[in-house]
Design a protein around this motif. Structure first.
Motif, PDB file in Angstrom:
ATOM      1  N   THR A 148       0.815  -1.211   0.000  1.00 52.95           N
ATOM      2  CA  THR A 148       0.000   0.000   0.000  1.00 52.95           C
ATOM      3  C   THR A 148       0.856   1.271   0.000  1.00 52.95           C
ATOM      4  OG1 THR A 148      -1.793   1.174   1.115  1.00 52.95           O
ATOM      5  CG2 THR A 148      -0.170   0.111   2.530  1.00 52.95           C
ATOM      6  N   LYS A 149       0.366   2.296  -0.671  1.00 53.58           N
ATOM      7  CA  LYS A 149       1.022   3.600  -0.666  1.00 53.58           C
ATOM      8  C   LYS A 149       0.522   4.469   0.488  1.00 53.58           C
ATOM      9  CE  LYS A 149       3.197   2.599  -4.457  1.00 53.58           C
ATOM     10  NZ  LYS A 149       4.652   2.299  -4.415  1.00 53.58           N
ATOM     11  N   ARG A 150      -0.518   4.004   1.147  1.00 51.27           N
ATOM     12  CA  ARG A 150      -1.084   4.757   2.265  1.00 51.27           C
ATOM     13  C   ARG A 150      -0.175   4.651   3.478  1.00 51.27           C
ATOM     14  NH1 ARG A 150      -7.215   3.911   4.726  1.00 51.27           N
ATOM     15  NH2 ARG A 150      -7.193   5.721   6.139  1.00 51.27           N
ATOM     16  N   ASN A 151       0.031   5.746   4.148  1.00 49.47           N
ATOM     17  CA  ASN A 151       0.873   5.764   5.345  1.00 49.47           C
ATOM     18  C   ASN A 151       0.076   5.221   6.530  1.00 49.47           C
ATOM     19  OD1 ASN A 151       2.643   6.198   7.410  1.00 49.47           O
ATOM     20  ND2 ASN A 151       2.844   8.398   7.104  1.00 49.47           N
ATOM     21  N   LEU A 152       0.445   4.026   6.993  1.00 48.38           N
ATOM     22  CA  LEU A 152      -0.267   3.396   8.094  1.00 48.38           C
ATOM     23  C   LEU A 152       0.302   3.782   9.453  1.00 48.38           C
ATOM     24  CD1 LEU A 152      -0.610  -0.220   6.635  1.00 48.38           C
ATOM     25  CD2 LEU A 152      -2.249   1.668   6.479  1.00 48.38           C
ATOM     26  N   GLN A 153       1.392   4.538   9.438  1.00 45.25           N
ATOM     27  CA  GLN A 153       2.051   4.865  10.702  1.00 45.25           C
ATOM     28  C   GLN A 153       1.166   5.727  11.593  1.00 45.25           C
ATOM     29  OE1 GLN A 153       5.004   3.103  11.004  1.00 45.25           O
ATOM     30  NE2 GLN A 153       4.160   2.438   9.052  1.00 45.25           N
ATOM     31  N   ALA A 154       0.229   6.460  10.979  1.00 44.20           N
ATOM     32  CA  ALA A 154      -0.675   7.304  11.760  1.00 44.20           C
ATOM     33  C   ALA A 154      -1.575   6.464  12.659  1.00 44.20           C
ATOM     34  CB  ALA A 154      -1.519   8.161  10.821  1.00 44.20           C
ATOM     35  N   TYR A 199       0.230  -2.778   9.798  1.00 41.87           N
ATOM     36  CA  TYR A 199       1.047  -1.673  10.318  1.00 41.87           C
ATOM     37  C   TYR A 199       2.503  -2.103  10.520  1.00 41.87           C
ATOM     38  CZ  TYR A 199       3.074   1.283  13.972  1.00 41.87           C
ATOM     39  OH  TYR A 199       3.929   2.056  14.714  1.00 41.87           O
ATOM     40  N   GLN A 202       4.482  -2.634   7.215  1.00 40.08           N
ATOM     41  CA  GLN A 202       4.949  -1.378   6.629  1.00 40.08           C
ATOM     42  C   GLN A 202       6.089  -0.774   7.446  1.00 40.08           C
ATOM     43  OE1 GLN A 202       2.735   2.585   6.577  1.00 40.08           O
ATOM     44  NE2 GLN A 202       2.347   1.845   4.483  1.00 40.08           N
ATOM     45  N   ARG A 203       5.983  -0.848   8.766  1.00 37.77           N
ATOM     46  CA  ARG A 203       7.037  -0.307   9.632  1.00 37.77           C
ATOM     47  C   ARG A 203       8.361  -1.039   9.421  1.00 37.77           C
ATOM     48  NH1 ARG A 203       8.905  -2.116  14.268  1.00 37.77           N
ATOM     49  NH2 ARG A 203       7.176  -3.602  14.480  1.00 37.77           N
ATOM     50  N   LEU A 206       9.854   0.029   6.086  1.00 30.41           N
ATOM     51  CA  LEU A 206      10.463   1.356   6.153  1.00 30.41           C
ATOM     52  C   LEU A 206      11.766   1.341   6.952  1.00 30.41           C
ATOM     53  CD1 LEU A 206       7.258   3.516   6.774  1.00 30.41           C
ATOM     54  CD2 LEU A 206       8.541   3.271   4.636  1.00 30.41           C
TER      55      LEU A 206
END
Length: 247
Positions: A148-154, A199, A202-203, A206
């Motif tokens: 996903t290109k959506r930032n899940l860190q939020a 989450y 993705q973390r 990154l």
């Protein structure tokens, strides 16, 4: 006449430096993530084997002897996984990569001892069905987190707060022993660890840009595998409370 259909007339004669770096980065990221998944899957496999062996024999198994006796060994086995997680989480900077790997394997083995009770409570078929359902959900959610290109860190703070809430509610329910509350906790737990799977994936992805080419990379792989392992196992346990058929 120019041969416009000949691809050789439009192809770049050589790759640019940026392209080369991008290819190298992508290859390194794939290798890094593959290592994370390999450690995570191997840890889950070790846990399952240990749990199965420790519970073989049913009411005559070592697991039954330990967990039905109410002795101190029961609590040592139940609390030992938490101790290993704390050592890895708070001591990772002081540990060598080899030591971190050994602690991870020891943790997975002790988790197998702790989880062996599921074979005493639930039928083998329901455990298998729940495991494969969890594996399918985990793969889908992890793939989403990776692509996903959506930032899940939020969502991180929200998910951590939810995790704390689940722990507190579970401890309270040890006192109240409410069946309804148990179902609510399980339902929220499944959703919570579903979100944490995406989450954390993705973390971990990154994180590669910070550890690539450093001495921390091997330890980052272990910590990433530990995070995904915990997501998988907790999702499995909460889901088992719904899908599991008791003996």
């Amino acid at each position: 006449m120019a041969n416009w259909s000949d691809p050789r007339t439009t192809a770049a004669p050589f790759a640019t430096g940026a392209d080369t770096r991008s290819v190298a980065y992508d290859a390194g990221l794939r290798s890094y993530m593959l290592s994370v998944y390999n450690y995570m899957a191997s840890g889950v496999l070790l846990t399952g084997i240990v749990a199965l062996l420790f519970s073989m024999g049913g009411t005559s198994s070592p697991a039954a002897a330990v967990f039905m006796s109410g002795g101190i060994l029961k609590y040592i086995i139940m609390l030992s996984p938490l101790a290993f997680v704390m050592v890895l989480s708070f001591g990772i900077n002081r540990l060598s990569t080899g030591a971190a790997q050994m602690i991870f394997w020891a943790f997975a083995g002790v988790m197998g001892l702790s989880m062996s009770t599921i074979f005493l409570v639930y039928t083998g078929s329901s455990i298998a069905i729940t495991f494969f359902a969890t594996a399918a959900a985990f793969l889908s959610l992890s793939l989403y987190g990776y692509t996903t290109k959506r930032n899940l860190q939020a969502f991180g703070t929200f998910l951590i707060m939810g995790l704390v809430g689940i722990i507190v509610a579970s401890l309270l329910n040890l006192w109240f022993q409410s069946g309804t509350m148990s179902l609510v906790i399980s339902a929220i737990g499944v959703l919570l660890f579903a979100g944490l799977t995406a989450y954390d994936t993705q973390r971990i992805k990154l994180m590669y840009s910070h550890v690539a080419g450093t001495d921390m990379m091997g330890k980052a792989v272990i910590m990433g595998a530990l995070s995904l392992y915990l997501d998988f196992v907790n999702m499995f346990q909460f889901l088992l409370s719904f899908l599991g058929s008791r003996d």
